[in-house]
Motif scaffolding. Structure first.
Motif: not given
Length: 540
Positions: A81-84, A523-526, A531-532
């Motif tokens: 969660v920190a790195l994301d 939209e645009g979620f990867e 999760a990006v």
């Protein structure tokens, strides 16, 4: 008449019907508008059959995290969660694309010397930090050398490596021995090397930076303890000229505000994504998979998440004796643990390998004889040989990750069934990570460990993670990285994986799929390992 002519005739007939329908529709619209006294609208409809309406988007994206990050200092944490979250603020010299290849981000390119000891990185010019300062070589050198000193992976795998300035827009890295994974280590997201201003690095206290200034598409706005982290769009962001792919490529930042909410209660997180309070929710408990998948407003995605892994204290306490560790391995019924933790058998699998089983270049069955034994009689016999006399052992866990907590409770019961005295200590996630570092306070803990690209990056071989300070492991890592061919490297890893099970320092319990839920309006979620969201937006 042949088939081709028939097809042409049918196509022509269909086109005539379609044109007639459109013409009729246009006339009908004009007639209706005139009847309503709107002659101008009717005239417009004679020439334009359809008015395009530009879609509107929300100015914020709300992400529900299962835990509060312990820090946003990426060099100091393995917390997902920190790195994301930090990945939206900071960038790296290189990043991994969707094919897990290291590609340039803040560097223009890289040149490797023939002896494999020097890497030269020309830097992109005109890149601005969030405080308005231009990024130059002195910032990169300070950031990367700090990472080499603080990252537990870098300390082990890039010992005595050093970054130096060549000129204001060029840096070089010198390593002690050639190895095949230098760029992968620099590009990986695990404890990633964030580039930040030199003055921030120089002023950083030992417990981590407190001023989060990077070059990423979003800049830090606010951290409201136990509630959320708020990031805002960085208007002077300079995207790389490449297609978005994995953690690399173009980042658009189409949404003005990102809110990362700390929602440790799983029911609240699920209710929030169902009502639209949250646009993205991570770490969805598997038992809620079907409930969310049946909701027409929600999309549920699963992906190879990692390995649920149990770590044993090999340096202090009762489990310092390998016989106790082997007794516990004999008692583990991994099927029972995984079913309780993940509920749906189709979303987990059993295998002793520490890496993704789809990574054929590393996958092997070494240690299978110690894996998922479910042999209580053997476990009791080993306890007797070790001289067990009812001493208490402590299982460390956190409710913030449902699968980790549930697995711990099942393990507690399995060990009680072989006669062991077991207690469970539960903390919030940041305290769990802090307590883990004090090896006098635990004997076993279970962690959801995300997949790594190469074996040397695994937490299971990292001495800073669970105290595994072993010469056999250290030499094996050197041999893997120095191997002449991939096949030789795989053989060395297979020997090391077998040793980890024989030594009993850890065990994979099973491999799980991660589950993320999003609103259908996004939209645009990867989804790439995690999760990006830097290219994501939500329609109103």
């Amino acid at each position: 008449m042949n088939k081709r002519k028939i097809a042409l005739l049918l196509s022509s007939l269909f086109l005539l019907i379609l044109l007639a329908a459109c013409s009729s529709g246009t006339k009908d619209n004009a007639k209706n508008d005139s009847a309503n006294g709107n002659a101008a609208a009717g005239k417009e409809n004679d020439t334009k059959t359809e008015t395009s309406v530009e879609k509107e988007y929300k100015n914020e994206l709300n992400i529900a995290l299962t835990a509060q990050p312990p820090t946003l200092d990426s060099a100091l944490t393995v917390s997902a969660v920190a790195l994301d979250t930090a990945g939206n603020i900071f960038e790296q010299l290189f990043a991994l694309n969707a094919q897990y290849e290291p590609v340039p981000m803040l560097a223009e390119s890289v040149e490797r010397s023939e002896d494999g000891l020097t890497y030269t990185f020309p830097l992109r010019q005109g890149i601005k930090f969030h405080n308005g300062k231009e990024m130059t070589a002195e910032d990169v050198v300070a950031s990367m050398n700090r990472w080499l000193t603080l990252s537990s992976r870098a300390k082990v795998l890039l010992t005595n490596a050093k970054f130096e300035e060549v000129d204001p827009y060029t840096v070089k890295l010198t390593v002690e021995t050639p190895s095949s994974d230098v760029l992968v280590l620099i590009a990986t997201q695990a404890q990633f090397p964030a580039i930040m201003p030199k003055e921030i690095v120089d002023a950083a206290p030992a417990d981590g930076i407190k001023e989060y200034i990077g070059t990423g598409p979003y800049k830090f706005q606010e951290w409201k303890q136990d509630q959320y982290i708020h990031l805002v769009k960085f208007d002077d962001y300079q995207p790389v000229d490449a297609v978005a792919s994995g953690y690399s490529g173009r980042k658009e930042a189409p949404t003005e505000n990102l809110y990362f909410h700390f929602v440790t209660d799983h029911a609240t997180r699920i209710a929030g994504v169902k009502t639209g309070q949250y646009d993205v929710a991570d770490s969805i408990p598997i038992e809620n998979y079907d409930e969310l998948a049946s909701d027409k407003n929600i999309e549920v995605q699963s992906f190879p998440g990692g390995a649920l892994t149990a770590f044993f204290n090999t340096s202090e306490g009762l489990l310092k004796d390998v016989k106790y560790r082997q007794a516990i391995l004999a008692a583990f019924n991994n099927d029972e643990i995984m079913l309780a933790s993940f509920a749906k058998p189709e979303l987990y699998s059993l295998a002793p390998g520490y890496l993704n089983t789809n990574q054929t270049q590393w996958s092997n069955e070494a240690g299978a004889e110690y894996y998922n034994q479910s042999n209580q009689e053997k476990a009791k016999e080993l306890l007797k040989e070790a001289g067990y006399n009812g001493e208490e052992i402590t299982l460390l866990t956190t409710k913030d990750y449902n699968e980790m907590y549930t697995a711990t409770l099942v393990i507690q019961e399995q060990l009680r069934q072989i006669g062991m005295n077991v207690k469970v200590e539960n903390f919030d996630f940041p305290t769990f990570l802090e307590t883990k570092n004090d090896r006098s306070k635990w004997d076993i803990f279970v962690a959801s460990t995300g997949y790594q690209i190469t074996p040397p990056q695994l937490l299971a071989v990292n001495p800073d993670w669970a105290g595994l300070n072993n010469d056999t492991v250290k030499q094996a890592l050197i041999d893997i990285r120095a191997a002449a061919t991939q096949e030789d490297a795989k053989k060395e890893w297979e020997k090391l994986q077998g040793f980890l099970y024989e030594f009993g320092s850890s065990t994979v319990i099973g491999h799980y799929n991660g589950v993320v839920a999003t609103t259908n309006a996004i939209e645009g979620f990867e989804l790439f390992k995690t999760a990006v969201v830097w290219n994501a937006k939500v329609a109103k």
